[in-house]
Write a protein that holds these residues in place. Structure first.
Motif, mmCIF file in Angstrom:
data_model
loop_
_atom_site.group_PDB
_atom_site.id
_atom_site.type_symbol
_atom_site.label_atom_id
_atom_site.label_comp_id
_atom_site.label_asym_id
_atom_site.label_seq_id
_atom_site.Cartn_x
_atom_site.Cartn_y
_atom_site.Cartn_z
ATOM 1 N N UNK A 55 0.855 -1.193 0.000
ATOM 2 C CA UNK A 55 0.000 0.000 0.000
ATOM 3 C C UNK A 55 0.886 1.236 0.000
ATOM 4 N N UNK A 56 0.770 2.021 -1.056
ATOM 5 C CA UNK A 56 1.456 3.306 -1.127
ATOM 6 C C UNK A 56 0.471 4.348 -0.640
ATOM 7 N N UNK A 57 0.827 5.055 0.420
ATOM 8 C CA UNK A 57 -0.081 6.057 0.974
ATOM 9 C C UNK A 57 0.567 7.421 0.906
ATOM 10 N N UNK A 58 -0.255 8.432 0.613
ATOM 11 C CA UNK A 58 0.276 9.789 0.523
ATOM 12 C C UNK A 58 0.568 10.332 1.910
ATOM 13 N N UNK A 59 1.553 11.168 1.967
ATOM 14 C CA UNK A 59 1.934 11.815 3.218
ATOM 15 C C UNK A 59 1.581 13.289 3.135
ATOM 16 N N UNK A 60 0.313 13.601 3.129
ATOM 17 C CA UNK A 60 -0.089 14.997 3.042
ATOM 18 C C UNK A 60 -0.831 15.400 4.298
ATOM 19 N N UNK A 61 -0.731 16.661 4.620
ATOM 20 C CA UNK A 61 -1.443 17.173 5.777
ATOM 21 C C UNK A 61 -2.897 17.367 5.413
ATOM 22 N N UNK A 62 -3.778 17.077 6.344
ATOM 23 C CA UNK A 62 -5.199 17.245 6.080
ATOM 24 C C UNK A 62 -5.516 18.718 5.900
ATOM 25 N N UNK A 63 -6.394 19.017 4.964
ATOM 26 C CA UNK A 63 -6.822 20.379 4.733
ATOM 27 C C UNK A 63 -5.923 21.152 3.791
ATOM 28 N N UNK A 64 -4.721 20.667 3.519
ATOM 29 C CA UNK A 64 -3.858 21.408 2.599
ATOM 30 C C UNK A 64 -3.962 20.799 1.213
ATOM 31 N N UNK A 65 -4.316 21.638 0.275
ATOM 32 C CA UNK A 65 -4.432 21.205 -1.120
ATOM 33 C C UNK A 65 -3.191 21.687 -1.854
ATOM 34 N N UNK A 66 -2.572 20.787 -2.597
ATOM 35 C CA UNK A 66 -1.390 21.150 -3.357
ATOM 36 C C UNK A 66 -1.765 21.267 -4.822
ATOM 37 N N UNK A 67 -1.159 22.189 -5.487
ATOM 38 C CA UNK A 67 -1.404 22.410 -6.901
ATOM 39 C C UNK A 67 -0.239 21.799 -7.687
ATOM 40 N N UNK A 68 -0.357 20.522 -8.013
ATOM 41 C CA UNK A 68 0.707 19.819 -8.713
ATOM 42 C C UNK A 68 0.753 20.226 -10.176
ATOM 43 N N UNK A 69 1.944 20.438 -10.696
ATOM 44 C CA UNK A 69 2.132 20.620 -12.123
ATOM 45 C C UNK A 69 2.324 19.270 -12.794
ATOM 46 N N UNK A 70 2.925 18.346 -12.045
ATOM 47 C CA UNK A 70 3.117 16.979 -12.524
ATOM 48 C C UNK A 70 3.226 16.093 -11.300
ATOM 49 N N UNK A 71 2.514 14.989 -11.276
ATOM 50 C CA UNK A 71 2.555 14.068 -10.142
ATOM 51 C C UNK A 71 2.834 12.679 -10.692
ATOM 52 N N UNK A 72 4.029 12.168 -10.420
ATOM 53 C CA UNK A 72 4.424 10.855 -10.932
ATOM 54 C C UNK A 72 4.430 9.785 -9.854
ATOM 55 N N UNK A 73 4.507 10.185 -8.602
ATOM 56 C CA UNK A 73 4.458 9.209 -7.521
ATOM 57 C C UNK A 73 3.009 8.833 -7.296
ATOM 58 N N UNK A 74 2.769 7.565 -7.203
ATOM 59 C CA UNK A 74 1.398 7.080 -7.155
ATOM 60 C C UNK A 74 0.987 6.687 -5.740
#
Length: 139
Positions: A71-90
């Motif tokens: 299981x690959x899980x994202x490590x993002x903080x709740x409530x923060x939205x990131x504006x990716x230009x390119x996202x290659x990590x799944x």
């Protein structure tokens, strides 16, 4: 095809390949790439799983197949939205199955996860020595 031509640049520069065929991965063949070795005593599986916590890796044997779940899980903080230009990590759950047959010693399978590589040792069952024919004495 044109993206491989030298000196190809358009006015977007940095965003040149933003929407090429690699942007949305349709084939996850690069995940969990595996090398399998066999020797007289065991099978050795080296499975790539970089960036994963070992708690998110499960290995079991099911009907003659060695099954690896990651299981690959994202490590993002709740409530923060990131504006990716390119996202290659799944993110997500991936599974690979390998046929090992029924002549393995399931109780002695071991695994370790070091530097992004899961190493699984699957011992083969020792072949029982053939017993000589035993004739039964008739009384």
């Amino acid at each position: 095809m044109s993206r491989y031509l030298p000196n190809r640049r358009n006015y977007l520069g940095l965003f040149d390949d933003l929407f090429d065929e690699d942007f949305l991965p349709s084939n996850h063949a690069n995940f969990m790439r595996t090398d399998i070795e066999e020797n007289e005593n065991e099978y050795v599986f080296n499975v790539e799983a970089p960036g994963v916590n070992k708690e998110n890796i499960k290995v079991h044997v099911d009907d003659g197949y060695l099954v690896v779940n990651v299981s690959y899980k994202k490590n993002s903080e709740e409530g923060s939205k990131k504006n990716y230009l390119r996202k290659e990590r799944v993110e997500g759950t991936y599974q690979r199955s390998f046929y090992v047959g029924d002549k393995i010693d399931e109780s002695k399978i071991s695994a370790e996860y070091v530097d992004g590589v899961l190493r699984i040792l699957v011992p083969k069952q020792k072949e029982e020595e053939k017993q000589e024919k035993k004739y039964i004495t008739i009384k």
